[in-house]
Design a protein around this motif. Structure first.
Motif, PDB file in Angstrom:
ATOM      1  N   GLY A  29       0.902  -1.236  -0.035  1.00 31.48           N
ATOM      2  CA  GLY A  29       0.016  -0.033   0.114  1.00 31.48           C
ATOM      3  C   GLY A  29       0.764   1.250   0.074  1.00 31.48           C
ATOM      4  N   PHE A  30       0.050   2.334   0.091  1.00 26.98           N
ATOM      5  CA  PHE A  30       0.782   3.697   0.012  1.00 26.98           C
ATOM      6  C   PHE A  30       0.033   4.762   1.024  1.00 26.98           C
ATOM      7  CE2 PHE A  30      -1.909   3.263  -3.292  1.00 26.98           C
ATOM      8  CZ  PHE A  30      -2.720   4.370  -3.293  1.00 26.98           C
ATOM      9  N   SER A 420       0.595   0.941  -8.510  1.00 27.24           N
ATOM     10  CA  SER A 420       0.481  -0.169  -9.409  1.00 27.24           C
ATOM     11  C   SER A 420       0.157  -1.646  -9.022  1.00 27.24           C
ATOM     12  CB  SER A 420       1.570  -0.092 -10.558  1.00 27.24           C
ATOM     13  OG  SER A 420       1.292  -0.987 -11.572  1.00 27.24           O
ATOM     14  N   GLU A 421       0.955  -1.891  -8.103  1.00 29.26           N
ATOM     15  CA  GLU A 421       0.527  -3.146  -7.179  1.00 29.26           C
ATOM     16  C   GLU A 421      -0.618  -3.300  -6.566  1.00 29.26           C
ATOM     17  OE1 GLU A 421       3.448  -5.699  -4.318  1.00 29.26           O
ATOM     18  OE2 GLU A 421       2.849  -3.607  -3.630  1.00 29.26           O
ATOM     19  N   ALA A 422      -1.203  -2.133  -5.904  1.00 31.22           N
ATOM     20  CA  ALA A 422      -2.397  -2.434  -5.180  1.00 31.22           C
ATOM     21  C   ALA A 422      -3.292  -2.224  -6.039  1.00 31.22           C
ATOM     22  CB  ALA A 422      -2.428  -0.712  -4.195  1.00 31.22           C
ATOM     23  N   ILE A 423      -3.553  -1.313  -7.306  1.00 38.51           N
ATOM     24  CA  ILE A 423      -4.531  -1.309  -8.043  1.00 38.51           C
ATOM     25  C   ILE A 423      -4.808  -2.566  -8.787  1.00 38.51           C
ATOM     26  CG2 ILE A 423      -5.337  -0.326 -10.224  1.00 38.51           C
ATOM     27  CD1 ILE A 423      -5.640   1.528  -8.125  1.00 38.51           C
ATOM     28  N   GLU A 424      -3.556  -3.567  -9.221  1.00 40.44           N
ATOM     29  CA  GLU A 424      -3.833  -4.999  -9.710  1.00 40.44           C
ATOM     30  C   GLU A 424      -4.381  -5.839  -8.794  1.00 40.44           C
ATOM     31  OE1 GLU A 424      -0.573  -8.369 -11.614  1.00 40.44           O
ATOM     32  OE2 GLU A 424       0.043  -6.186 -11.492  1.00 40.44           O
ATOM     33  N   ASN A 425      -3.947  -5.606  -7.625  1.00 40.87           N
ATOM     34  CA  ASN A 425      -4.487  -6.632  -6.344  1.00 40.87           C
ATOM     35  C   ASN A 425      -6.176  -6.346  -6.257  1.00 40.87           C
ATOM     36  OD1 ASN A 425      -2.276  -8.209  -5.747  1.00 40.87           O
ATOM     37  ND2 ASN A 425      -1.968  -7.300  -3.874  1.00 40.87           N
ATOM     38  N   ILE A 426      -6.563  -5.094  -6.337  1.00 34.32           N
ATOM     39  CA  ILE A 426      -7.985  -4.995  -5.728  1.00 34.32           C
ATOM     40  C   ILE A 426      -8.751  -5.401  -6.855  1.00 34.32           C
ATOM     41  CG2 ILE A 426      -8.021  -2.471  -6.779  1.00 34.32           C
ATOM     42  CD1 ILE A 426      -8.964  -3.410  -3.228  1.00 34.32           C
ATOM     43  N   GLY A 430     -10.832  -7.698  -4.908  1.00 32.65           N
ATOM     44  CA  GLY A 430     -11.736  -7.023  -4.399  1.00 32.65           C
ATOM     45  C   GLY A 430     -11.336  -6.803  -3.075  1.00 32.65           C
ATOM     46  N   PHE A 431     -12.392  -6.365  -2.224  1.00 37.72           N
ATOM     47  CA  PHE A 431     -12.304  -5.638  -0.939  1.00 37.72           C
ATOM     48  C   PHE A 431     -13.163  -6.077   0.047  1.00 37.72           C
ATOM     49  CE2 PHE A 431     -14.880  -3.024  -3.320  1.00 37.72           C
ATOM     50  CZ  PHE A 431     -15.822  -2.299  -2.443  1.00 37.72           C
ATOM     51  N   VAL A 432     -12.746  -6.153   1.367  1.00 34.93           N
ATOM     52  CA  VAL A 432     -13.643  -6.478   2.541  1.00 34.93           C
ATOM     53  C   VAL A 432     -14.777  -5.588   2.579  1.00 34.93           C
ATOM     54  CG1 VAL A 432     -14.085  -7.011   4.806  1.00 34.93           C
ATOM     55  CG2 VAL A 432     -11.946  -7.520   3.625  1.00 34.93           C
ATOM     56  N   ASN A 433     -16.220  -5.689   2.456  1.00 32.33           N
ATOM     57  CA  ASN A 433     -17.299  -4.930   2.147  1.00 32.33           C
ATOM     58  C   ASN A 433     -17.859  -4.251   3.407  1.00 32.33           C
ATOM     59  OD1 ASN A 433     -19.363  -3.774   0.752  1.00 32.33           O
ATOM     60  ND2 ASN A 433     -20.652  -5.602   1.079  1.00 32.33           N
ATOM     61  N   LEU A 700     -11.012   2.553  -0.922  1.00 29.63           N
ATOM     62  CA  LEU A 700      -9.386   3.203  -0.765  1.00 29.63           C
ATOM     63  C   LEU A 700      -8.842   2.616   0.331  1.00 29.63           C
ATOM     64  CD1 LEU A 700     -10.592   6.847  -1.531  1.00 29.63           C
ATOM     65  CD2 LEU A 700      -9.078   5.422  -2.912  1.00 29.63           C
ATOM     66  N   ARG A 701      -9.379   2.289   1.309  1.00 33.81           N
ATOM     67  CA  ARG A 701      -8.622   1.762   2.498  1.00 33.81           C
ATOM     68  C   ARG A 701      -7.865   0.648   2.205  1.00 33.81           C
ATOM     69  NH1 ARG A 701      -9.812  -2.328   5.778  1.00 33.81           N
ATOM     70  NH2 ARG A 701      -8.515  -2.246   8.024  1.00 33.81           N
ATOM     71  N   GLU A 702      -8.730  -0.475   1.390  1.00 34.17           N
ATOM     72  CA  GLU A 702      -8.104  -1.772   0.935  1.00 34.17           C
ATOM     73  C   GLU A 702      -6.831  -1.227  -0.141  1.00 34.17           C
ATOM     74  OE1 GLU A 702      -7.713  -5.684   1.223  1.00 34.17           O
ATOM     75  OE2 GLU A 702      -9.639  -4.995   2.035  1.00 34.17           O
ATOM     76  N   ILE A 703      -7.090  -0.477  -0.991  1.00 37.07           N
ATOM     77  CA  ILE A 703      -6.098   0.124  -1.957  1.00 37.07           C
ATOM     78  C   ILE A 703      -4.765   0.387  -1.369  1.00 37.07           C
ATOM     79  CG2 ILE A 703      -5.411   1.450  -3.853  1.00 37.07           C
ATOM     80  CD1 ILE A 703      -8.317   1.330  -4.820  1.00 37.07           C
TER      81      ILE A 703
END
Length: 708
Positions: A29-30, A420-426, A430-433, A700-703
């Protein structure tokens, strides 16, 4: 102190924090800052056709939608939704992936919920059987006929002990016109049955009045009378068979007056039979309706049927606060407004709204006045009915993240690589809802879920005082709240409270009239529109869901285990209830990996849901007991609140995600295409779509892997 499972959340005076909650992705993340200004966070509703709400038409332009033509807000397909009825800040409802959404109350596991595909509304005059065939599936039609037979069999049996269900559910029917057609068709075909609507669900029951009338007249007469009654042809009349027994006629007169006196009137008149003999019969006709002396009846009806739709753009305003301003300007009640979901406050948002009893021309007139409040209105036009919560496909977000940087102790890569890494993973996982913290009141000394818990425990005075707990500022609103808590002087507080604080003033008026005691505070809460009353209860339910989701990931991770709840797609038909579709994973299914984590759902607490049969289910029961809700029925009759509960996927996917870098320079902001990013000068622009009830701040938190 409870020694059982840990409640995985951090609670502070400023709200529920998500920093102890789980992530589903393993990237680093960042860092960055969000919502530096409202223009950094733009939310636009995606309508049921998948189109973004537009502000490209000239402001306050009026278009006409013929009443016989369905508006876009009506023309959507409805499929099963597993959702909680909540007023979230980015949107109100949780839902099943790729399923459409409708219903002012969340369609959850109400008993015998049966969803059906929307069909064309039959025209008046079509045969009742054709109406039922067109709006109900074959299986439901057969079950309805069997229920009707069971009712008659039970009545005809000597001891009336024939076992049959007391009621039969047709499931939720969302279109008002469809419900009206079904009500009429069923009662015309089976006059000995009655129908009622509960939260868009049509319930069929035996008509006790029909059976009682059969004690005084023949069943044939009772059958024809109730068909006449349901048809509601105002100029029509109905006559019972001639009856020479005056006392018996008197009994019939009294029965009709007692049961239908506000609707019908009766009169005895002389008749001559075929043999020329004089007799007396009872004639029934509909009473003439009266309207206001100042306005003709046609005008009254026209105003009640008047709906105006528009797109609301608001900036740095809560949705309910915006409605407060609009209702004050238009001279209508806040409850006259309908919308598909509540949007963020610190943002620029575009959302569909409908207001009743207001003409498009009147809506146009307030356009200039509301600009200074941070609002604009577009695309004003007439429609046929109000909007429903969740009646949208999702929301589109355009977000700028500023002050980019690496996570603490991360020096192995530059920011651009981390992003870039974060965007690819998300995009992949996905993300916790989770529900976003804004759902509970960001920056507030008292959260909305705390008020909801007090209401569920029927601590009405406590709930009012929590509601009036001031923030750490000295503006007029908080000055008024401080005065109320110090004096309990509702009248004095009312004079101090600014006009736009609609909820506060509605409660204060009731408190001034009924007193600051249990009964008075109950009446005060009841004075709010239903959507506002239930807002607080659903905030509590959302808080429990968040903690349950975190606990589920803490102990089981992303593996589907025995006892989990999954949404089954097998053997689904239109008569399936929601609980029928929610399946408990077995040990063999766990071993065979029959399900994925994206199919797992968790319940929102309520009176009609299943709990997981593993440690997560045990956690739910413990947490409710800790909040003194172990015996809660999740029905507040005094406030007319019914919380059946529902299910929400624990993971969600982001759609149409794209991003680019922006660099601040002397020439202004421009796109940055270089390989190396100067984080001190650059910002990240993100564009993506989310399903209803998904929170962009949570995504965004997950990203970013940091709290927003």
């Amino acid at each position: 102190m409870r020694t059982g499972h840990k409640r995985f959340e951090v609670e502070t005076s400023t709200g529920i924090m998500l920093n102890s909650f789980s992530y589903v992705n393993d990237h680093i993340g960042f860092c960055g800052s969000v919502k530096n200004s409202p223009s950094d966070f733009v939310v636009t509703e995606i309508d049921v056709f998948g189109q973004l709400l537009s502000d490209t038409e000239s402001s306050c332009a009026i278009s006409e939608t013929p009443l016989e033509q369905k508006s876009p807000y009506q023309q959507h397909h409805k499929r099963l939704r597993i959702n909680t009825p909540e007023l979230g800040t980015e949107d109100e409802h949780c839902q099943v992936d790729n399923l459409s959404h409708a219903s002012e109350e969340c369609l959850s596991s109400v008993k015998e919920n049966k969803e059906r595909v929307t069909k064309t509304i039959p025209k008046c005059g079509i045969d009742d059987t054709d109406v039922l065939d067109s709006l109900l599936s074959k299986s439901v039609n057969e079950l309805l006929s069997q229920f009707a037979c069971n009712v008659k069999d039970a009545w005809n049996s000597e001891n009336d002990q024939t076992p049959y269900s007391n009621e039969f559910s047709l499931g939720p029917i969302f279109e008002k016109e469809n419900r009206a057609c079904l009500h009429s068709a069923i009662r015309q075909k089976f006059p000995f049955l009655m129908t009622v609507t509960k939260n868009s669900e049509i319930i069929v029951k035996a008509n006790a009045d029909y059976r009682e009338l059969c004690q005084f007249v023949t069943e044939e007469e009772a059958y024809d009378f109730f068909k006449f009654l349901d048809a509601k042809l105002k100029t029509s009349k109905f006559s019972f068979k001639p009856d020479e027994n005056k006392e018996h006629r008197k009994t019939v007169h009294h029965f009709i007056s007692k049961k239908f006196g506000k609707l019908l009137e009766t009169k005895s008149f002389s008749v001559t039979d075929f043999s020329g003999q004089q007799n007396t019969a009872i004639m029934v006709r509909f009473r003439e309706k009266t309207c206001s002396r100042k306005r003709p009846a046609a005008d009254c009806q026209e105003k009640q049927n008047l709906y105006t739709a528009f797109t609301l753009q608001k900036e740095n305003l809560e949705t309910l606060e915006a409605i407060g301003y609009l209702s004050s300007e238009l001279g209508v009640l806040p409850s006259d407004f309908s919308y598909t979901g509540i949007k963020d406050k610190k943002a620029i948002t575009y959302q569909a709204m409908v207001v009743k009893k207001v003409t498009p021309e009147r809506m146009k007139e307030v356009g200039t006045a509301i600009v200074k409040k941070g609002m604009k209105v577009y695309n004003i036009h007439r429609v046929c009915q109000h909007l429903r919560l969740g009646q949208l496909k999702g929301n589109h977000f355009d977000i700028t993240v500023r002050d980019l940087g690496l996570q603490q102790n991360d020096s192995s890569a530059d920011v651009k690589e981390r992003i870039s890494e974060a965007i690819e993973n998300i995009q992949t996982n996905g993300f916790v809802n989770y529900y976003g913290p804004q759902r509970f009141g960001q920056g507030q000394n008292v959260r909305t879920d705390q008020i909801g818990l007090a209401l569920l425990n029927e601590e009405m005075v406590k709930a009012v005082k929590l509601f009036f707990t001031p923030e750490d500022t000295d503006d007029p609103v908080n000055q008024a709240k401080k005065y109320f808590l110090q004096t309990e002087d509702a009248k004095g507080t009312l004079a101090r409270m600014p006009e736009f604080k609609v909820r506060e003033k509605m409660i204060l008026r009731a408190l001034n009239r009924y007193g600051v005691n249990h009964e008075g505070c109950t009446r005060a809460w009841f004075s709010l529109p239903h959507s506002m009353r239930i807002f607080y209860v659903h905030a509590y339910c959302s808080k429990i869901w968040n903690a349950a989701a975190s606990y589920r990931f803490k102990i089981y991770g992303s593996k589907v285990v025995e006892g989990d709840l999954v949404l089954s797609e097998e053997n689904v038909d239109e008569s399936s209830s929601l609980n029928d579709r929610v399946h408990i994973v077995t040990a063999p299914e766990e071993s065979a990996s029959n399900y994925t984590i994206h199919q797992v759902v968790l319940p929102m607490v309520g009176h009609s849901i299943k709990y997981p049969s593993n440690k997560v289910g045990q956690w739910y029961h413990e947490i409710l007991a800790e909040d003194a809700l172990q015996t809660c029925r999740f029905r507040l009759s005094a406030l007319q609140l019914n919380i059946p509960g529902c299910y929400r996927h624990i993971l969600k996917n982001v759609h149409n995600l794209s991003y680019r870098f922006l660099e601040d320079s002397k020439e202004g902001i421009k796109s940055e295409d270089s390989c190396h990013l100067d984080a001190s000068k650059a910002s990240l622009f993100l564009s993506f779509d989310l399903d209803p009830s998904c929170y962009a701040t949570v995504c965004l938190r997950e990203i970013m892997k940091c709290d927003i």
